[in-house]
Every structure is written in C-alpha cells, then in structure tokens.
Write a protein that holds these residues in place. Structure first.
Motif, PDB file in Angstrom:
ATOM      1  N   PHE A  32       0.935  -1.245  -0.078  1.00 47.59           N
ATOM      2  CA  PHE A  32       0.006  -0.056   0.050  1.00 47.59           C
ATOM      3  C   PHE A  32       0.727   1.242  -0.179  1.00 47.59           C
ATOM      4  N   LYS A  33       1.822   1.272   0.693  1.00 48.08           N
ATOM      5  CA  LYS A  33       2.754   2.178   0.770  1.00 48.08           C
ATOM      6  C   LYS A  33       3.422   2.626  -0.555  1.00 48.08           C
ATOM      7  N   HIS A  34       3.959   1.578  -1.403  1.00 46.26           N
ATOM      8  CA  HIS A  34       4.366   2.029  -2.620  1.00 46.26           C
ATOM      9  C   HIS A  34       3.768   1.608  -4.007  1.00 46.26           C
ATOM     10  N   GLY A  35       2.427   0.966  -3.526  1.00 45.58           N
ATOM     11  CA  GLY A  35       1.807   0.426  -4.913  1.00 45.58           C
ATOM     12  C   GLY A  35       0.622   1.396  -5.170  1.00 45.58           C
ATOM     13  N   LEU A  36       0.165   2.280  -4.509  1.00 44.48           N
ATOM     14  CA  LEU A  36      -1.334   2.913  -4.746  1.00 44.48           C
ATOM     15  C   LEU A  36      -0.434   4.451  -4.680  1.00 44.48           C
ATOM     16  N   LYS A  37      -0.689   5.063  -5.950  1.00 42.52           N
ATOM     17  CA  LYS A  37      -0.016   6.747  -6.031  1.00 42.52           C
ATOM     18  C   LYS A  37      -1.076   7.376  -6.701  1.00 42.52           C
ATOM     19  N   GLN A  38      -2.465   6.821  -6.534  1.00 39.38           N
ATOM     20  CA  GLN A  38      -3.652   7.532  -7.356  1.00 39.38           C
ATOM     21  C   GLN A  38      -3.484   7.525  -8.786  1.00 39.38           C
ATOM     22  N   THR A  39      -3.214   6.728  -9.461  1.00 41.03           N
ATOM     23  CA  THR A  39      -2.647   6.510 -10.899  1.00 41.03           C
ATOM     24  C   THR A  39      -3.668   5.581 -11.411  1.00 41.03           C
ATOM     25  N   ASN A  40      -4.121   5.451 -12.675  1.00 40.64           N
ATOM     26  CA  ASN A  40      -4.821   4.389 -13.317  1.00 40.64           C
ATOM     27  C   ASN A  40      -4.140   3.277 -13.473  1.00 40.64           C
ATOM     28  N   LYS A  41      -2.633   3.111 -13.246  1.00 45.77           N
ATOM     29  CA  LYS A  41      -1.682   1.931 -13.452  1.00 45.77           C
ATOM     30  C   LYS A  41      -1.727   1.052 -12.088  1.00 45.77           C
ATOM     31  N   ASP A  42      -2.018   2.160 -11.032  1.00 45.26           N
ATOM     32  CA  ASP A  42      -1.655   1.289  -9.735  1.00 45.26           C
ATOM     33  C   ASP A  42      -2.661   0.125  -9.652  1.00 45.26           C
ATOM     34  N   PHE A  43      -2.046  -1.095  -8.801  1.00 42.43           N
ATOM     35  CA  PHE A  43      -2.759  -2.123  -8.575  1.00 42.43           C
ATOM     36  C   PHE A  43      -2.009  -2.779  -7.212  1.00 42.43           C
ATOM     37  N   ILE A  44      -2.919  -3.656  -6.559  1.00 41.40           N
ATOM     38  CA  ILE A  44      -2.385  -4.568  -5.540  1.00 41.40           C
ATOM     39  C   ILE A  44      -3.114  -5.947  -5.642  1.00 41.40           C
ATOM     40  N   SER A  45      -2.359  -6.876  -5.816  1.00 40.91           N
ATOM     41  CA  SER A  45      -3.013  -8.174  -5.942  1.00 40.91           C
ATOM     42  C   SER A  45      -2.385  -9.174  -4.701  1.00 40.91           C
ATOM     43  N   MET A  46      -3.123  -9.645  -4.034  1.00 42.91           N
ATOM     44  CA  MET A  46      -2.836 -10.697  -3.032  1.00 42.91           C
ATOM     45  C   MET A  46      -3.469 -12.253  -3.082  1.00 42.91           C
ATOM     46  N   LYS A  47      -2.684 -13.219  -2.650  1.00 38.34           N
ATOM     47  CA  LYS A  47      -3.264 -14.238  -2.683  1.00 38.34           C
ATOM     48  C   LYS A  47      -2.672 -15.311  -1.870  1.00 38.34           C
ATOM     49  N   LEU A  48      -3.656 -16.086  -0.781  1.00 40.17           N
ATOM     50  CA  LEU A  48      -3.287 -16.914   0.047  1.00 40.17           C
ATOM     51  C   LEU A  48      -3.698 -18.389  -0.220  1.00 40.17           C
ATOM     52  N   GLU A  49      -2.741 -19.383  -0.139  1.00 39.64           N
ATOM     53  CA  GLU A  49      -2.930 -20.667  -0.485  1.00 39.64           C
ATOM     54  C   GLU A  49      -2.779 -21.517   0.729  1.00 39.64           C
ATOM     55  N   ILE A  50      -3.433 -22.511   0.935  1.00 35.77           N
ATOM     56  CA  ILE A  50      -3.164 -23.655   1.886  1.00 35.77           C
ATOM     57  C   ILE A  50      -3.203 -24.892   1.395  1.00 35.77           C
ATOM     58  N   THR A  51      -1.750 -25.499   1.434  1.00 39.70           N
ATOM     59  CA  THR A  51      -1.451 -26.731   0.809  1.00 39.70           C
ATOM     60  C   THR A  51      -0.711 -27.603   1.924  1.00 39.70           C
ATOM     61  N   SER A  52      -1.650 -28.212   2.904  1.00 41.42           N
ATOM     62  CA  SER A  52      -0.867 -28.924   3.966  1.00 41.42           C
ATOM     63  C   SER A  52       0.355 -29.607   3.749  1.00 41.42           C
ATOM     64  N   PRO A  53       1.574 -29.242   4.551  1.00 43.61           N
ATOM     65  CA  PRO A  53       1.626 -28.343   5.750  1.00 43.61           C
ATOM     66  C   PRO A  53       2.102 -26.822   5.244  1.00 43.61           C
ATOM     67  N   ARG A  54       1.790 -26.249   4.153  1.00 42.30           N
ATOM     68  CA  ARG A  54       2.487 -25.225   3.825  1.00 42.30           C
ATOM     69  C   ARG A  54       1.354 -24.064   3.646  1.00 42.30           C
ATOM     70  N   ILE A  55       1.806 -22.805   4.001  1.00 39.68           N
ATOM     71  CA  ILE A  55       1.056 -21.681   3.757  1.00 39.68           C
ATOM     72  C   ILE A  55       1.909 -20.895   2.811  1.00 39.68           C
ATOM     73  N   GLN A  56       1.149 -20.379   1.731  1.00 37.87           N
ATOM     74  CA  GLN A  56       1.565 -19.699   0.529  1.00 37.87           C
ATOM     75  C   GLN A  56       1.050 -18.556   0.421  1.00 37.87           C
ATOM     76  N   PHE A  57       2.002 -17.128   0.657  1.00 34.40           N
ATOM     77  CA  PHE A  57       1.204 -16.021   0.514  1.00 34.40           C
ATOM     78  C   PHE A  57       1.968 -15.428  -0.564  1.00 34.40           C
ATOM     79  N   SER A  58       1.284 -14.659  -1.747  1.00 37.37           N
ATOM     80  CA  SER A  58       2.119 -13.785  -2.617  1.00 37.37           C
ATOM     81  C   SER A  58       1.229 -12.518  -2.715  1.00 37.37           C
ATOM     82  N   ILE A  59       1.988 -11.515  -2.931  1.00 36.76           N
ATOM     83  CA  ILE A  59       1.605 -10.142  -3.155  1.00 36.76           C
ATOM     84  C   ILE A  59       2.356  -9.533  -4.069  1.00 36.76           C
ATOM     85  N   ASN A  60       1.654  -8.740  -5.115  1.00 34.37           N
ATOM     86  CA  ASN A  60       2.415  -7.832  -6.110  1.00 34.37           C
ATOM     87  C   ASN A  60       1.671  -6.339  -6.171  1.00 34.37           C
ATOM     88  N   ASN A  61       2.541  -5.419  -6.748  1.00 34.52           N
ATOM     89  CA  ASN A  61       1.780  -4.270  -6.848  1.00 34.52           C
ATOM     90  C   ASN A  61       2.555  -3.505  -7.646  1.00 34.52           C
TER      91      ASN A  61
END
Length: 265
Positions: free
Chosen positions: A182-211
């Motif tokens: 949020f600090k670096h990904g949203l600068k009030q332009t039409n190109k801005d975006f943040i995408s997050m994904k959380l996956e649970i594949t026992s016994p792993r927790i996978q978290f990805s985020i890009n902006n």
C-alpha cells in the motif's frame, strides 16, 4: 621409575642385608606386573572421571548457552514485534490527520476501524502463534481502512480461502508485506494495483502479493534514508521463528514488485 626403585631396593638388600632372602625373578615380575596394573587402573579411573566431569561441565555450559540463546530469541522477537506497532500507528495517524478536515464522518469510521486493529495488535498478538483466520480478518480490515482514504482508483484484489480454521501462524508475519504494498503501490494513478493471494496446501502456507512500482520509488530509496522498518523486520522474524521452514522470494521488475512467501507449519 617403579622398576628402578625395585632394582635399588634389591641391590641395597643384597649388600646391606646379606642374610635376607631376595625375591625370585618370577616374584619380581609378578610384583612389577601388579604394580603397573594398579597404576594403569588408577590412571584409567582418573581420566574416566575427568572425562565424565568435563562432559558434565560442557553439558551444563551448553544448556546455559541454549537458555541464553532462547531468551535472546524471545527478547529479539518481542522487540521486532513491538517495533511494528508504533510504525503502523504512525502511518495511520498521518492518514487520519489528512482526513479530519476533509470528512469528519469518514474520520470517525477510520477511528473505529483503527481501534479494532489496535485491539488485535495489543491483545491478540502476544501469543507465539495465532489463528490464521484472525490474521486474514486483520488484513481485510486494514484493506477496508485503506479503501476509505482512497478514491475510485482503488484497485486491490484478494484471493483468500474462506476456511482456514485450525491453522496457526506467527502474528503479523504477513502484514508488513501488505503495508509495504500500500505504501508503494497506490499513488492515485490508473496503473496502480495490488494483488494478494493466500493458499493453504498442508503443511504449507503460501502467500503472494504484487503491486505496481513507480519509477520514483527507486529514486526515493537512493536519495533519502528509509526511516521505515521496511522488509528487514519481517525477514529477521521469519529467520528467528521458522529458520529452515520458510522460503521468501522478493523480485523487483521495472514496474512490478512481487513477494512470494512459503511457510511450513
């Protein structure tokens, strides 16, 4: 030394006491063998005792060392976790200050949501691990809080599983990545975006985020000292809490910042 002493005694007895019956050669051999055997057993006993004592001392020292390392780890973790609180509060207070004059109504909603977030951070995050569902709820509340202060260009998508009950994770281990996006990904332009994904594949927790990463972000890092904790804090906490049970990959493209975190529970 023992053989030399026996030789002197025998020689002296032969000269000074001629009537003394001297021991036979076999007797001398038996005497020497017994003497050496006793000396050998004494030496073995002594060195065995010293070796055992040395092992005990090393064991005690190792236990004390482990206790100190564990205590240091606990203190370090607590300090790292406590650093997140003022960092987060400072940022949100700045956001709230900007909203006060614009919309008192929205400001009140922000205060309520901020109060809920702080309550979780202060009272729920003292445990070593918390329910993943609470962490997800915390992140969702934070997203809603950020949504209040952004306009229609707020482009944030999340893909979180609905059922994460029974799964625990270290508190606030994912949040710094969200806050950084949020600090670096949203600068009030039409190109801005943040995408997050959380996956649970026992016994792993996978978290990805890009902006979306603006070109000015790199320049800012080069021209001024970063006063925020950034990602260093969470990397240290991951190393202390999960050691060889995590994989953190951070990639920086021209206009894309991406984080992929895998944790083995």
């Amino acid at each position: 030394m023992i053989s030399f002493a026996l030789f002197i005694i025998t020689l002296y007895s032969n000269i000074a006491l001629p009537n003394t019956i001297l021991p036979s050669f076999e007797d001398v051999i038996i005497l020497l063998t017994g003497t050496y055997l006793i000396s050998l057993l004494s030496s073995v006993f002594y060195f065995t005792k010293e070796s055992y004592r040395s092992k005990e001392e090393k064991s005690i020292i190792e236990k004390e060392k482990n206790m100190l390392e564990l205590k240091f780890k606990e203190v370090h973790l607590q300090l790292l976790k406590e650093q997140i609180h003022p960092h987060f509060i400072f940022n949100m207070m700045n956001n709230l200050y900007a909203l006060v004059n614009e919309s008192p109504t929205v400001s009140r909603e922000v205060i309520v949501r901020l109060s809920d977030l702080l309550e979780y951070m202060l009272y729920e995050c003292n445990a070593e691990k918390v329910e993943l569902s609470k962490e997800v709820a915390f992140i969702n509340n934070y997203i809603e809080l950020e949504k209040i202060r952004h306009d229609d260009s707020f482009n944030v998508t999340t893909d979180f599983p609905k059922n994460v009950s029974g799964i625990k994770i270290a508190p606030l281990i994912l949040f710094p990545f969200v806050e950084n996006a949020f600090k670096h990904g949203l600068k009030q332009t039409n190109k801005d975006f943040i995408s997050m994904k959380l996956e649970i594949t026992s016994p792993r927790i996978q978290f990805s985020i890009n902006n979306y990463k603006h070109d000015t972000v790199l320049a800012e890092h080069k021209t001024k000292k970063n006063k925020g904790l950034g990602l260093k804090n969470v990397q240290e906490r991951l190393e202390l809490l999960y050691q060889n049970r995590y994989d953190l990959q951070i990639s920086r493209d021209k206009n894309l910042f991406e984080v992929k975190l895998k944790i083995v529970r």
